[in-house]
Design a protein around this motif. Sequence first.
Motif, PDB file in Angstrom:
ATOM      1  N   ILE A  86      -4.713  -3.824   1.303  1.00  0.00           N
ATOM      2  CA  ILE A  86      -4.249  -3.900  -0.335  1.00  0.00           C
ATOM      3  C   ILE A  86      -5.120  -4.824  -0.987  1.00  0.00           C
ATOM      4  CG2 ILE A  86      -2.584  -4.922  -1.671  1.00  0.00           C
ATOM      5  CD1 ILE A  86      -0.417  -3.907   0.292  1.00  0.00           C
ATOM      6  N   ALA A  96      -8.941  -3.280  -1.743  1.00  0.00           N
ATOM      7  CA  ALA A  96      -8.706  -2.235  -2.469  1.00  0.00           C
ATOM      8  C   ALA A  96      -8.380  -2.775  -3.994  1.00  0.00           C
ATOM      9  CB  ALA A  96      -7.608  -1.135  -2.064  1.00  0.00           C
ATOM     10  N   ALA A  97      -7.382  -3.434  -4.227  1.00  0.00           N
ATOM     11  CA  ALA A  97      -6.871  -3.895  -5.162  1.00  0.00           C
ATOM     12  C   ALA A  97      -8.090  -4.853  -6.023  1.00  0.00           C
ATOM     13  CB  ALA A  97      -5.856  -4.808  -5.350  1.00  0.00           C
ATOM     14  N   ASP A 157     -11.040  -2.545  -7.041  1.00  0.00           N
ATOM     15  CA  ASP A 157     -10.733  -1.684  -8.369  1.00  0.00           C
ATOM     16  C   ASP A 157     -10.747  -2.541  -9.701  1.00  0.00           C
ATOM     17  OD1 ASP A 157     -10.699   0.590  -6.848  1.00  0.00           O
ATOM     18  OD2 ASP A 157      -8.528   0.802  -6.794  1.00  0.00           O
ATOM     19  N   ARG A 167     -10.996   3.297  -1.451  1.00  0.00           N
ATOM     20  CA  ARG A 167     -10.554   4.457  -1.001  1.00  0.00           C
ATOM     21  C   ARG A 167     -10.467   4.417   0.630  1.00  0.00           C
ATOM     22  NH1 ARG A 167      -8.584   8.292  -4.433  1.00  0.00           N
ATOM     23  NH2 ARG A 167      -9.871   8.246  -6.442  1.00  0.00           N
ATOM     24  N   LYS A 202      -7.434   2.320   1.277  1.00  0.00           N
ATOM     25  CA  LYS A 202      -6.167   2.907   0.731  1.00  0.00           C
ATOM     26  C   LYS A 202      -5.778   3.801   1.892  1.00  0.00           C
ATOM     27  CE  LYS A 202      -6.956   2.427  -4.088  1.00  0.00           C
ATOM     28  NZ  LYS A 202      -7.214   2.997  -5.291  1.00  0.00           N
ATOM     29  N   LYS A 203      -6.624   4.499   2.584  1.00  0.00           N
ATOM     30  CA  LYS A 203      -6.247   5.398   3.855  1.00  0.00           C
ATOM     31  C   LYS A 203      -5.524   4.374   5.020  1.00  0.00           C
ATOM     32  CE  LYS A 203      -8.827   9.358   5.187  1.00  0.00           C
ATOM     33  NZ  LYS A 203      -8.210  10.370   4.265  1.00  0.00           N
ATOM     34  N   VAL A 261      -4.029   1.561   4.054  1.00  0.00           N
ATOM     35  CA  VAL A 261      -2.706   1.354   3.860  1.00  0.00           C
ATOM     36  C   VAL A 261      -1.775   2.379   4.237  1.00  0.00           C
ATOM     37  CG1 VAL A 261      -1.323   1.006   1.547  1.00  0.00           C
ATOM     38  CG2 VAL A 261      -3.469  -0.134   1.774  1.00  0.00           C
ATOM     39  N   THR A 262      -2.092   3.312   4.047  1.00  0.00           N
ATOM     40  CA  THR A 262      -1.083   4.645   4.229  1.00  0.00           C
ATOM     41  C   THR A 262      -0.892   4.720   5.632  1.00  0.00           C
ATOM     42  OG1 THR A 262      -1.595   5.831   2.064  1.00  0.00           O
ATOM     43  CG2 THR A 262      -0.454   7.175   3.761  1.00  0.00           C
TER      44      THR A 262
END
Lengths: 380, 393
Positions: free
Chosen positions: A311, A314-315, A318, A360, A363-364, A366-367
């Motif tokens: 997290i 990514a955050a 971004d 990204r 993020k993958k 994270v999911t």
Amino acid sequence: MDLGPSETQQVLKRTAREFLQTVVNPAIVRQMEEDRIGFDPAVWKQVCELGWTGLMIPEEYGGQGGDVSDMAILFEEVGRSLLPSPLFASGVEAALTILALGSEEQKRDLLPKLASGEKIFVVALTEPTGTYDAWGVETRAERSGNGWKLTGTKLYISYAHVADLLIVAARSGEGDDAIAFFLVDPKVNGVKLTILDTIGKDHQYIVELDGAEAEAVLGPERGGWSAFQDVLAKAAVVHSAASIGAAERCLELAVDYSKQRVQFGRPIGSFQALQHKMARVVTEITGAQLCVYEAAYRLAVGQDARLEVAIAKAAASDAYTNASIEGCHIHGGAGFIRGSEMELYFRKAKGAEVILGHPRWHKKRVTALLAEMAQPAEHH
Amino acid sequence: MDFTFPEAAEKFRLEVREFLKRELTPEIRDEYAHCTDYPHGFNKAFTRKLGQKGWLTLTWPKEYGGMGMDVWHRLVFDEEMAAAHAPVAAHQVAANFVGPALIHYGTEEQKKKYLPPIARGESTWSVGMTEANAGTDLASIETRAVRDGDEWVINGNKMYTEHLQDSDYYWVLVRTDPSAERHRGISIMVLDMKTPGIQMLPLWTMDGYRVNQVYFEDVRVPADAVLGELNRGFYHLAMTLNTMRSAGLGGWTETRRDLEDLVLYAKETKVNGRPLIEDDWVQNGLAEFMIHNQISRLLAYRVASMLENGGPAPDRETAVRQVWTKTYGQLHVKFACDVIGMGSQVGHYSPKFAPLAARWERRYMGSIAGAHNGGTPENALNTVALRVLGLPR
């Protein structure tokens, strides 16, 4: 729960800002982009004397005994200043790798030299595929007598040209377990370094290994990859902190400029279209910074931080990318002319975004972690 | 750097959880799920049980019926209530908005009269600010109170007031000095709902909840109905709104539950034999949903930690939290509907074909009102620009 830097860390941050203001500015950053070495050795010496290279290294190995949250706080300032130096490569990536993987003897030998700045060590992990997954390590290690010979191409290796020792990830077989980290003197036969042309002009190198001889394996011959995950996590968090610092500077530049620049008889900062852009930027930075702090905290106290790290990176990436893009837009013409401070941050943001996993990719993760954790709720 | 709750607060969490498990009966849950009057569930008996525990007013001073506890206890309570989806409409305006405001600027008499019943969960309050011609620009309210001997006589209207039909008191913003500059002639008054002359007409939101338009016709209230200083209401309000924006800090847990259920849905739902969660766009959207929820959580904690250290609610974190909630909340509702696809339009009267019990159909319809309650999303951005970044007007 304070969710921010401790008093000691605030002192570290303040001291760092004061020092960095005296040794680096946009003109110097630009000059170092064209410089063959890429940093000022006199400044580097001071950085090492301040103990920054050894900040995360325990005192018994000549360091300061700090943790990853201290380093993250320091890197907010380093990121903000765009200090050109091998501090991240040696003081963060290599220091963490040696700490995580090295034998006791190797730690006693290597870490004091790294901490004092006598030597610069650089980790060579990534390859042309650009991934931080195990499958990306295609460089082969083959036994040769008592040692190993390495063959393959490493890419995006920052400051490889000033490394006294490269720590090269290579595999001796199939599977994650067959990846080990080899100590290679870059001056030996079979190592060729070529500078990579990057948007950030930040001295990343192509390292071509053609049967290059390794001095030794850092730590175990098998199983190093899983221990190395902690290195990647900590390095990602420290780099994210640098992104937060740089993003804050982008925002400051945009706010200052928009207060001064007058069009239609008014400062452009009074227009809501621009105000809302900047309000979104500060919102994203504030949120991302807390994510970075939480990840750093959890890593520092040894809690599971896989989700928090993904997290945070990514955050923060971004937030920095967006702050640099909006900052340039708000500067209009003054935001895309070479020589402007904004333009520097815009270019540096790209490298920060993709290093240690682009948003990204995280993020993958994270999911994937969410899917792993998801359980039917108790009450419905 | 520390990210842990104090031990006492974590102990308290278990106590709250235990209580909710016991007291939040299937009947109450069911009533909440099917209640058409209230988006936040209204149950006076349940609210009174919380009041008996002292949990509605954990951080208030003991002399007014509070528990004198730290912010972490309140945060833990809010988190558990939101995660359990417990009804709050019967008390939250009174306990989180009116009470703290009264503590700040009420007279001793007013505090003694109004605060203990709020603490016990016995009095329900509504708030009337918005009017037909005064929304974001609140200083343009037209409802007037004119002094007549020992009384004030109120005439005018209010719009969109929630749960007034079940309230005991009405906290209203009225103009008391029409000759003054518009911010300076406004006062706050409390109306006992039994007072003659208050007429309300229901308005129904698109998702089926009731709000009210209210008309005042020669409503007579006593002189001591004024809360705080006469003609200083607008300034009192600015402070109170800040308090209100730092309330509801536990709300992220409800969204986290929504997200976890959506992850399960995406894991279990197959598209042509393949789990939906294997689609890249689904993965990316779920991750961004999670990142934003994590940030909501951390901002809530940050606001709490600064309140706990004695400061006012911090401008930057408070204002930024509003932007997150109002701007990004909508994005994720839209995304969740995308994940559900055709089924996202189906309501709970067709339960067989309503995925996740039509939760996202509800969320989607509620998302507009949700973003406008307490100020528009653009207003939140303006606040950040002007107050946090110091940009010129």
